[in-house]
Write a protein that holds these residues in place. Sequence first.
Motif, PDB file in Angstrom:
ATOM      1  N   ASN A   7      -3.103   7.087   2.018  1.00  0.00           N
ATOM      2  CA  ASN A   7      -2.148   6.801   0.938  1.00  0.00           C
ATOM      3  C   ASN A   7      -1.810   5.317   0.819  1.00  0.00           C
ATOM      4  OD1 ASN A   7      -2.137   9.437   0.199  1.00  0.00           O
ATOM      5  ND2 ASN A   7      -0.180   9.947   1.168  1.00  0.00           N
ATOM      6  N   ASN A   8      -2.029   4.542   1.862  1.00  0.00           N
ATOM      7  CA  ASN A   8      -1.857   3.082   1.709  1.00  0.00           C
ATOM      8  C   ASN A   8      -2.930   2.594   0.729  1.00  0.00           C
ATOM      9  OD1 ASN A   8      -2.245   0.017   3.243  1.00  0.00           O
ATOM     10  ND2 ASN A   8      -0.183   0.758   2.844  1.00  0.00           N
ATOM     11  N   GLY A   9      -4.145   3.118   0.888  1.00  0.00           N
ATOM     12  CA  GLY A   9      -5.221   2.812  -0.066  1.00  0.00           C
ATOM     13  C   GLY A   9      -4.882   3.334  -1.451  1.00  0.00           C
ATOM     14  N   VAL A  29      -4.819  -8.355  -1.637  1.00  0.00           N
ATOM     15  CA  VAL A  29      -3.810  -7.317  -1.385  1.00  0.00           C
ATOM     16  C   VAL A  29      -4.361  -6.397  -0.303  1.00  0.00           C
ATOM     17  CG1 VAL A  29      -2.585  -5.332  -2.372  1.00  0.00           C
ATOM     18  CG2 VAL A  29      -2.833  -7.457  -3.714  1.00  0.00           C
ATOM     19  N   ASP A  30      -3.643  -6.327   0.819  1.00  0.00           N
ATOM     20  CA  ASP A  30      -4.058  -5.507   1.973  1.00  0.00           C
ATOM     21  C   ASP A  30      -3.467  -4.112   1.805  1.00  0.00           C
ATOM     22  OD1 ASP A  30      -2.755  -5.459   5.401  1.00  0.00           O
ATOM     23  OD2 ASP A  30      -4.206  -4.146   4.397  1.00  0.00           O
ATOM     24  N   ALA A  31      -4.317  -3.203   1.299  1.00  0.00           N
ATOM     25  CA  ALA A  31      -3.907  -1.787   1.166  1.00  0.00           C
ATOM     26  C   ALA A  31      -4.846  -0.929   1.999  1.00  0.00           C
ATOM     27  CB  ALA A  31      -3.928  -1.375  -0.310  1.00  0.00           C
ATOM     28  N   ILE A  32      -5.159  -1.423   3.229  1.00  0.00           N
ATOM     29  CA  ILE A  32      -6.100  -0.681   4.084  1.00  0.00           C
ATOM     30  C   ILE A  32      -5.357   0.377   4.901  1.00  0.00           C
ATOM     31  CG2 ILE A  32      -7.784  -0.868   5.960  1.00  0.00           C
ATOM     32  CD1 ILE A  32      -8.378  -3.718   5.042  1.00  0.00           C
ATOM     33  N   LEU A  33      -4.383  -0.099   5.706  1.00  0.00           N
ATOM     34  CA  LEU A  33      -3.612   0.833   6.563  1.00  0.00           C
ATOM     35  C   LEU A  33      -2.127   0.503   6.450  1.00  0.00           C
ATOM     36  CD1 LEU A  33      -5.773   0.776   9.840  1.00  0.00           C
ATOM     37  CD2 LEU A  33      -5.775   2.521   8.055  1.00  0.00           C
ATOM     38  N   GLY A  34      -1.312   1.542   6.499  1.00  0.00           N
ATOM     39  CA  GLY A  34       0.153   1.345   6.474  1.00  0.00           C
ATOM     40  C   GLY A  34       0.762   2.076   7.662  1.00  0.00           C
ATOM     41  N   THR A  35       1.701   2.975   7.401  1.00  0.00           N
ATOM     42  CA  THR A  35       2.400   3.644   8.517  1.00  0.00           C
ATOM     43  C   THR A  35       1.496   4.648   9.239  1.00  0.00           C
ATOM     44  OG1 THR A  35       3.230   5.280   6.938  1.00  0.00           O
ATOM     45  CG2 THR A  35       4.727   3.455   7.541  1.00  0.00           C
ATOM     46  N   ALA A  48       0.673  -7.886   2.000  1.00  0.00           N
ATOM     47  CA  ALA A  48       0.463  -6.616   2.715  1.00  0.00           C
ATOM     48  C   ALA A  48       1.277  -5.519   2.038  1.00  0.00           C
ATOM     49  CB  ALA A  48       0.871  -6.746   4.177  1.00  0.00           C
ATOM     50  N   VAL A  49       0.635  -4.387   1.768  1.00  0.00           N
ATOM     51  CA  VAL A  49       1.299  -3.222   1.171  1.00  0.00           C
ATOM     52  C   VAL A  49       1.882  -2.379   2.305  1.00  0.00           C
ATOM     53  CG1 VAL A  49       0.960  -1.114  -0.188  1.00  0.00           C
ATOM     54  CG2 VAL A  49      -0.275  -3.225  -0.784  1.00  0.00           C
ATOM     55  N   ASP A  50       3.191  -2.262   2.314  1.00  0.00           N
ATOM     56  CA  ASP A  50       3.976  -1.533   3.308  1.00  0.00           C
ATOM     57  C   ASP A  50       3.962  -2.215   4.675  1.00  0.00           C
ATOM     58  OD1 ASP A  50       4.392   1.915   4.436  1.00  0.00           O
ATOM     59  OD2 ASP A  50       5.853   0.412   3.844  1.00  0.00           O
ATOM     60  N   LEU A  51       2.819  -2.439   5.248  1.00  0.00           N
ATOM     61  CA  LEU A  51       2.686  -3.159   6.534  1.00  0.00           C
ATOM     62  C   LEU A  51       1.338  -3.877   6.541  1.00  0.00           C
ATOM     63  CD1 LEU A  51       3.749  -0.318   9.004  1.00  0.00           C
ATOM     64  CD2 LEU A  51       5.063  -2.402   8.532  1.00  0.00           C
ATOM     65  N   PRO A  52       1.230  -5.000   7.269  1.00  0.00           N
ATOM     66  CA  PRO A  52      -0.097  -5.603   7.433  1.00  0.00           C
ATOM     67  C   PRO A  52      -1.002  -4.646   8.219  1.00  0.00           C
ATOM     68  CG  PRO A  52       1.657  -7.115   8.121  1.00  0.00           C
ATOM     69  CD  PRO A  52       2.289  -5.770   7.943  1.00  0.00           C
ATOM     70  N   THR A  53      -2.272  -4.587   7.861  1.00  0.00           N
ATOM     71  CA  THR A  53      -3.208  -3.750   8.613  1.00  0.00           C
ATOM     72  C   THR A  53      -3.358  -4.330  10.016  1.00  0.00           C
ATOM     73  OG1 THR A  53      -4.322  -3.006   6.624  1.00  0.00           O
ATOM     74  CG2 THR A  53      -5.624  -2.976   8.671  1.00  0.00           C
ATOM     75  N   GLY A  54      -3.195  -3.491  11.014  1.00  0.00           N
ATOM     76  CA  GLY A  54      -3.217  -3.940  12.419  1.00  0.00           C
ATOM     77  C   GLY A  54      -1.806  -4.032  12.974  1.00  0.00           C
TER      78      GLY A  54
HETATM   79  K   LIG Z   1      -1.486  -2.462   4.460  1.00  0.00           K
END
Ligand SMILES: [K+]
Length: 257
Positions: free
Chosen positions: A80-82, A148-154, A180-186
């Motif tokens: 869903n982050n994606g 825009v980093d929408a790879i991984l979030g929570t 970063a969307v919601d959180l940076p990936t990593g």
């Molecule tokens: K992200």
Amino acid sequence: MEICPFVRLLDWRTLRAADCLTARQSREVDRFAIEELGISSLVLMENAARSVCDWISQYDQASSGGETSFVVRIVCGRGNNGGDGFAIARLLWTMGYAVEIFATHPEAEFSPDARANAALARKLGIPWRELQEFGEAAASAQAKDWIVDAILGTGQSRPLSGVLAELVQGMNASASRRLAVDLPTGFSADAGPVSGNRLIDQPHELAGLCVRADVTITFVTPKMGMLHPGAREYLGETFVASIGLPEKLLREAVSLQ
Ligand SMILES: [K+]
Ligand SMILES: NC(=O)C1=CN([C@@H]2O[C@H](COP(=O)(O)OP(=O)(O)OC[C@H]3O[C@@H](n4cnc5c(N)ncnc54)[C@H](OP(=O)(O)O)[C@@H]3O)[C@@H](O)[C@H]2O)[C@@H](O)CC1
């Protein structure tokens, strides 16, 4: 400081654990909203995407008078982050921005909401580039461009490896600005910039394994990992966006702490 109606700047000086949610509590808030209140997850995703687009257009207006000559490259993961990323691509595209989508996985592996938003992006003919072109695109990006980093979030639950680690290193090496969307990936919602099971206490040593965002827009509330002393190196300027969930719900979820 309110940037847009639903987005507020996070005040690091007053941030307390009581204001933060863990990944589990974030999921519980979303579950409660969807199952108990009946708010659809696609509505939450659309609200999340809209808040990111509002922020980008306000920032663009404030910093360059709205000349939209920059490119927004959106890297979307399979969850869903994606899904947020595909919705952000669609909204920016309808606002006239130059958008390029990079997807980390084949569409068959997307979560249902990510698949729905990816299908819309396809139907609109939004430029969708091969993932292996991202390294070159990031290396030749200009400072006024956005990644825009929408790879991984929570949902991230383990250190990055393989293709995702390479993508993150490409992002961090780029001249482009990073959002970063919601959180940076990593970056773990619970523990901050994490490698293995320990917190990164010398962030520079493992910077390649976490996106170093210029801006992070997190949804609903700050996350517990933001209390980590090394967090700001990765989060950059951080904003909290409402996605239409009532405050009362958050208090109930936080009481799960
Ligand atoms: K992200
Ligand atoms: N209604 C809602 O819920 C809303 C949610 N919203 C958005 O959803 C986001 C949470 O979405 P999500 O739960 O799908 O998880 P997400 O972060 O996309 O990860 C996807 C999958 O990746 C995997 N994975 C984990 N670690 C990994 C690693 N190191 N390397 C590789 N893979 C790894 C793991 O799957 P696994 O591999 O463990 O099966 C995980 O399931 C949230 O941050 C917000 O942006 C907003 O739209 C608001 C409404």
